[in-house]
Write a protein that holds these residues in place. Structure first.
Motif, PDB file in Angstrom:
ATOM      1  N   ARG A 104       6.834  -5.109  14.437  1.00 24.10           N
ATOM      2  CA  ARG A 104       8.107  -5.966  14.734  1.00 24.10           C
ATOM      3  C   ARG A 104       7.588  -6.928  15.630  1.00 24.10           C
ATOM      4  NH1 ARG A 104      11.207  -7.100  18.702  1.00 24.10           N
ATOM      5  NH2 ARG A 104      10.665  -5.390  19.914  1.00 24.10           N
ATOM      6  N   GLN A 105       6.935  -6.966  16.604  1.00 26.46           N
ATOM      7  CA  GLN A 105       6.546  -7.957  17.788  1.00 26.46           C
ATOM      8  C   GLN A 105       5.579  -8.980  17.054  1.00 26.46           C
ATOM      9  OE1 GLN A 105       5.402  -5.563  21.055  1.00 26.46           O
ATOM     10  NE2 GLN A 105       7.596  -5.742  22.029  1.00 26.46           N
ATOM     11  N   ARG A 106       4.688  -8.439  16.178  1.00 28.15           N
ATOM     12  CA  ARG A 106       3.719  -9.333  15.653  1.00 28.15           C
ATOM     13  C   ARG A 106       4.493 -10.076  14.519  1.00 28.15           C
ATOM     14  NH1 ARG A 106       0.151  -5.229  14.759  1.00 28.15           N
ATOM     15  NH2 ARG A 106       1.322  -4.674  12.738  1.00 28.15           N
ATOM     16  N   ALA A 107       5.391  -9.869  14.132  1.00 30.29           N
ATOM     17  CA  ALA A 107       6.243 -10.786  13.019  1.00 30.29           C
ATOM     18  C   ALA A 107       7.103 -11.593  13.921  1.00 30.29           C
ATOM     19  CB  ALA A 107       6.807  -9.762  12.185  1.00 30.29           C
ATOM     20  N   GLU A 153      10.533   2.451   4.556  1.00 28.34           N
ATOM     21  CA  GLU A 153      10.096   1.642   3.314  1.00 28.34           C
ATOM     22  C   GLU A 153      10.942   0.200   3.565  1.00 28.34           C
ATOM     23  OE1 GLU A 153      10.875   4.050   0.089  1.00 28.34           O
ATOM     24  OE2 GLU A 153       8.940   4.859   0.260  1.00 28.34           O
ATOM     25  N   ARG A 154      12.143   0.188   3.718  1.00 26.78           N
ATOM     26  CA  ARG A 154      12.924  -1.160   3.924  1.00 26.78           C
ATOM     27  C   ARG A 154      12.279  -2.046   4.830  1.00 26.78           C
ATOM     28  NH1 ARG A 154      17.058   2.179   2.994  1.00 26.78           N
ATOM     29  NH2 ARG A 154      17.878   1.883   5.342  1.00 26.78           N
ATOM     30  N   ILE A 155      12.002  -1.393   6.127  1.00 28.60           N
ATOM     31  CA  ILE A 155      11.303  -2.139   7.368  1.00 28.60           C
ATOM     32  C   ILE A 155      10.130  -2.771   6.801  1.00 28.60           C
ATOM     33  CG2 ILE A 155      10.577  -1.719   9.496  1.00 28.60           C
ATOM     34  CD1 ILE A 155      12.815   0.384  10.037  1.00 28.60           C
ATOM     35  N   ALA A 156       9.146  -1.766   6.346  1.00 26.10           N
ATOM     36  CA  ALA A 156       7.968  -2.137   5.998  1.00 26.10           C
ATOM     37  C   ALA A 156       8.110  -3.489   4.876  1.00 26.10           C
ATOM     38  CB  ALA A 156       7.267  -1.132   5.294  1.00 26.10           C
ATOM     39  N   SER A 177       6.708  -7.123   5.419  1.00 25.70           N
ATOM     40  CA  SER A 177       5.377  -7.179   4.391  1.00 25.70           C
ATOM     41  C   SER A 177       4.186  -6.311   4.734  1.00 25.70           C
ATOM     42  CB  SER A 177       4.879  -8.966   4.542  1.00 25.70           C
ATOM     43  OG  SER A 177       6.124  -9.653   3.952  1.00 25.70           O
ATOM     44  N   ILE A 178       4.054  -5.193   5.265  1.00 28.04           N
ATOM     45  CA  ILE A 178       3.183  -4.326   5.514  1.00 28.04           C
ATOM     46  C   ILE A 178       3.439  -2.989   4.775  1.00 28.04           C
ATOM     47  CG2 ILE A 178       2.775  -5.255   7.885  1.00 28.04           C
ATOM     48  CD1 ILE A 178       3.827  -3.083   8.838  1.00 28.04           C
ATOM     49  N   PRO A 179       2.339  -2.128   4.288  1.00 28.70           N
ATOM     50  CA  PRO A 179       2.563  -1.094   3.516  1.00 28.70           C
ATOM     51  C   PRO A 179       3.150   0.067   4.773  1.00 28.70           C
ATOM     52  CG  PRO A 179       0.182  -1.600   3.400  1.00 28.70           C
ATOM     53  CD  PRO A 179       1.093  -2.557   4.391  1.00 28.70           C
ATOM     54  N   LEU A 207      15.565  -7.761  12.452  1.00 27.30           N
ATOM     55  CA  LEU A 207      14.624  -6.787  11.696  1.00 27.30           C
ATOM     56  C   LEU A 207      15.811  -5.824  11.106  1.00 27.30           C
ATOM     57  CD1 LEU A 207      12.391  -5.501  10.388  1.00 27.30           C
ATOM     58  CD2 LEU A 207      11.751  -4.159  12.453  1.00 27.30           C
ATOM     59  N   GLY A 208      16.481  -5.314  11.925  1.00 26.16           N
ATOM     60  CA  GLY A 208      17.565  -4.369  11.444  1.00 26.16           C
ATOM     61  C   GLY A 208      18.478  -4.958  10.241  1.00 26.16           C
ATOM     62  N   LEU A 209      18.996  -6.094  10.695  1.00 28.51           N
ATOM     63  CA  LEU A 209      19.689  -6.658   9.548  1.00 28.51           C
ATOM     64  C   LEU A 209      19.026  -6.961   8.243  1.00 28.51           C
ATOM     65  CD1 LEU A 209      21.440  -9.432  11.845  1.00 28.51           C
ATOM     66  CD2 LEU A 209      22.549  -7.769  10.809  1.00 28.51           C
TER      67      LEU A 209
END
Length: 107
Positions: free
Chosen positions: A15-18, A56-59, A63-65, A25-27
């Motif tokens: 999350r921080q990297r993004a 899976e939704r957070i990923a 844009s990461i696996p 992120l939650g939204l």
């Protein structure tokens, strides 16, 4: 003192990297606006562990696996992220080489 879970650590790092806030992120992951920030915060602190569907939704939002969040080894986590940044030819070449290393020809 509770040991930090790998999911919590990887989620916070990703999350921080993004460059996203916990709320955003939650939204984006479909969590109700009234609890989005709190829920991500609890996941990152290891108070609660997100289910597979949430991961899976957070990923997807990041844009990461999804397997990245579960990789115990930092090296494996880095490989998972690298996999998404290289083309299919390099992926195939690395896989071919890894298979050859793990199953050397019989003498």
């Amino acid at each position: 003192m509770r040991e930090e879970s790998v999911v919590a650590r990887r989620l916070r790092e990703a999350r921080q990297r993004a460059g996203l806030s916990q709320a955003l992120l939650g939204l984006r992951a479909g969590i109700d606006a009234s609890v989005a920030s709190t829920r991500i915060n609890q996941y990152e602190r290891g108070k609660h562990r997100p289910g597979l569907g949430t991961v899976e939704r957070i990923a997807s939002c990041l844009s990461i696996p999804a397997p990245y969040f579960y990789a115990e080894s930092d090296q494996l986590a880095a490989w998972i992220l690298a996999y998404t940044t290289v083309g299919p030819a390099l992926r195939d070449a690395v896989l071919h080489e890894a298979k050859a290393e793990s199953h050397p020809p019989a003498k």
